[in-house]
Design an enzyme around this catalytic site. Structure first.
Site, PDB file in Angstrom:
ATOM      1  N   ASN A  51       0.895  -1.269   0.007  1.00  0.00           N
ATOM      2  CA  ASN A  51       0.066   0.090   0.019  1.00  0.00           C
ATOM      3  C   ASN A  51       0.863   1.305  -0.057  1.00  0.00           C
ATOM      4  OD1 ASN A  51      -2.334  -1.474   0.027  1.00  0.00           O
ATOM      5  ND2 ASN A  51      -2.861  -1.222   2.197  1.00  0.00           N
ATOM      6  N   ASN A 180       2.760  -1.307  13.449  1.00  0.00           N
ATOM      7  CA  ASN A 180       1.791  -1.941  12.572  1.00  0.00           C
ATOM      8  C   ASN A 180       1.517  -3.214  13.607  1.00  0.00           C
ATOM      9  OD1 ASN A 180       0.341  -1.236  10.652  1.00  0.00           O
ATOM     10  ND2 ASN A 180       2.088  -1.583   9.263  1.00  0.00           N
ATOM     11  N   GLY A 243      -4.463  14.179  16.057  1.00  0.00           N
ATOM     12  CA  GLY A 243      -3.381  14.319  15.307  1.00  0.00           C
ATOM     13  C   GLY A 243      -2.152  13.551  15.340  1.00  0.00           C
ATOM     14  N   ASP A 300      -1.249   3.527   6.310  1.00  0.00           N
ATOM     15  CA  ASP A 300      -0.413   3.139   5.328  1.00  0.00           C
ATOM     16  C   ASP A 300      -0.386   4.323   4.509  1.00  0.00           C
ATOM     17  OD1 ASP A 300      -0.137   0.512   6.214  1.00  0.00           O
ATOM     18  OD2 ASP A 300      -1.691  -0.133   4.934  1.00  0.00           O
TER      19      ASP A 300
END
Length: 379
Positions: A51, A180, A243, A300
């Site tokens: 991705n 991840n 954020g 991603d």
């Protein structure tokens, strides 16, 4: 154990970013509901690292994806689809015995209790990647090597590969690592937490979510995450709707002789205090307001936007804003991938003053040039 010769990557390299990892064929539901109730699925592709490569290539960078797929139709589909985004797939290896991984998912947000994913990736071609069967000359040919913790979870051989690639060595490209954390992929109890922390500390640039740091390491808050990751030159803490906070500075640790090969990795022109060796510049950038269609793939895309701006040596604030903008492009479409906004369009939005950035709200179709007059609006 095989490995690259010293100084494989140099100033004459032609690839901006090389991404290593498993990509799979994903089956997307035709309607909301439980997997047991969905009558049909559409075919797409999914994989954190591919991705990132696709988003970078679509944004005009020279990106390569290195992986391993089966010698089957699904492998053909993956390689052809990823290449269609402009990604160099010449280093992808085909496994004559093991299959290409596939998975099915529901339409709901990954963070909800109703989200289901059914993976068929055990024993996949990608899980057989090891230091002995991947093309190191291709992996180290870019200015940035992008990795993720997903690969480490696939097999012992994959973990050995990531440990080898993150080891300090002369000529190592800047190593970008997205934590991840995917608990369902690990079978070793708390082993995943220590492995991910180990790999992150060996990288130059780390992406990690506040939520996953708490889940994996029991660490709460951006400052505590930075304290647990003292070595990387840049740590990007993703804070969801709040954020992102970036810690950047010259840090002690396993830096390679080419760690600055993507330009000024730590960044210039960012806000905050710091800048001396061992000190940090801290940059806080609010998230955008986005009319979300689907949340899959946003992390991603954020990494791709940040890496794109890093390659261009933009100030840290603009790097984060480009990450938010790239994520917003994916959040406003149903799938994992979409065309990013044109570079001049994204640059103009990233350069907005804080008030205008705070008023920005993006919905489906916002990346199109003819939507520019309507970009800044209030809910």
């Amino acid at each position: 154990m095989s490995g690259p010769a010293a100084g494989t990557a140099d100033a004459a390299t032609t690839t901006d970013v090389v991404c290593l990892g498993e990509s799979m064929v994903t089956f997307l539901p035709s309607q909301p509901g439980r997997l047991a109730d969905v009558p049909s699925f559409g075919r797409g592709i999914g994989g954190a690292e591919s991705n990132v490569a696709c988003a970078l290539a679509a944004a005009g960078h020279r990106a390569a994806w290195v992986g391993r797929v089966g010698a089957d139709g699904f492998g053909d589909h993956l390689v052809e689809t990823i290449a269609s985004y402009g990604v160099d797939t010449s280093a992808v290896r085909r496994d004559p015995v093991r299959p290409t991984g596939i998975y099915f998912r529901t339409a709901t947000d990954r963070g909800t209790d109703t989200h289901e994913v059914a993976y068929y990736r055990a024993g996949s071609a990608a899980s057989a990647m090891s230091p002995d069967n991947v093309p190191y000359e291709d992996l180290l040919a870019g200015r940035i090597l992008h990795l993720s913790g997903i690969t480490a979870a696939l097999s012992a051989d994959c973990l050995a590969l990531l440990r080898d690639l993150t080891a300090p060595r002369p000529g190592r490209p800047l190593v970008s690592f997205d934590v991840n954390h995917r608990p369902h992929l690990w079978r070793g109890g708390d082993a995943d937490a220590s492995v991910l922390l180990e790999l992150a500390r060996r990288a130059d640039l780390v992406f990690v979510g506040e939520d996953e740091a708490e889940e994996a390491w029991g660490i709460v808050g951006a400052e505590a995450i930075r304290a647990a990751l003292p070595e990387p030159a840049v740590v990007v803490v993703k804070r969801g709707s709040a954020g992102a906070t970036v810690f950047s500075g010259l840090r002690p640790g396993p830096r390679s002789s080419n760690a600055g090969g993507a330009g000024n990795a730590a960044g210039a022109g960012s806000s905050g205090a710091g800048g001396a060796e061992g000190a940090d510049t801290v940059t806080l950038v609010p998230a955008l307001r986005v009319d979300v269609v689907a949340a899959v793939g946003a992390g991603d895309a954020f990494a791709a936007g940040f890496l794109s701006a890093t390659l261009r040596e933009l100030p840290v604030r603009e790097r984060v804003r480009h990450g938010h903008l790239m994520a917003a492009a994916v959040l406003t479409v149903p799938g994992d991938l979409t065309d990013p906004p044109a570079r001049d369009h994204a640059d103009r939005l990233a350069a907005l003053d804080d008030d205008a950035w705070g008023r920005l709200r993006l919905g489906p179709g916002w990346t199109a040039a003819d939507r520019a007059p309507e970009e800044v609006r209030t809910p």
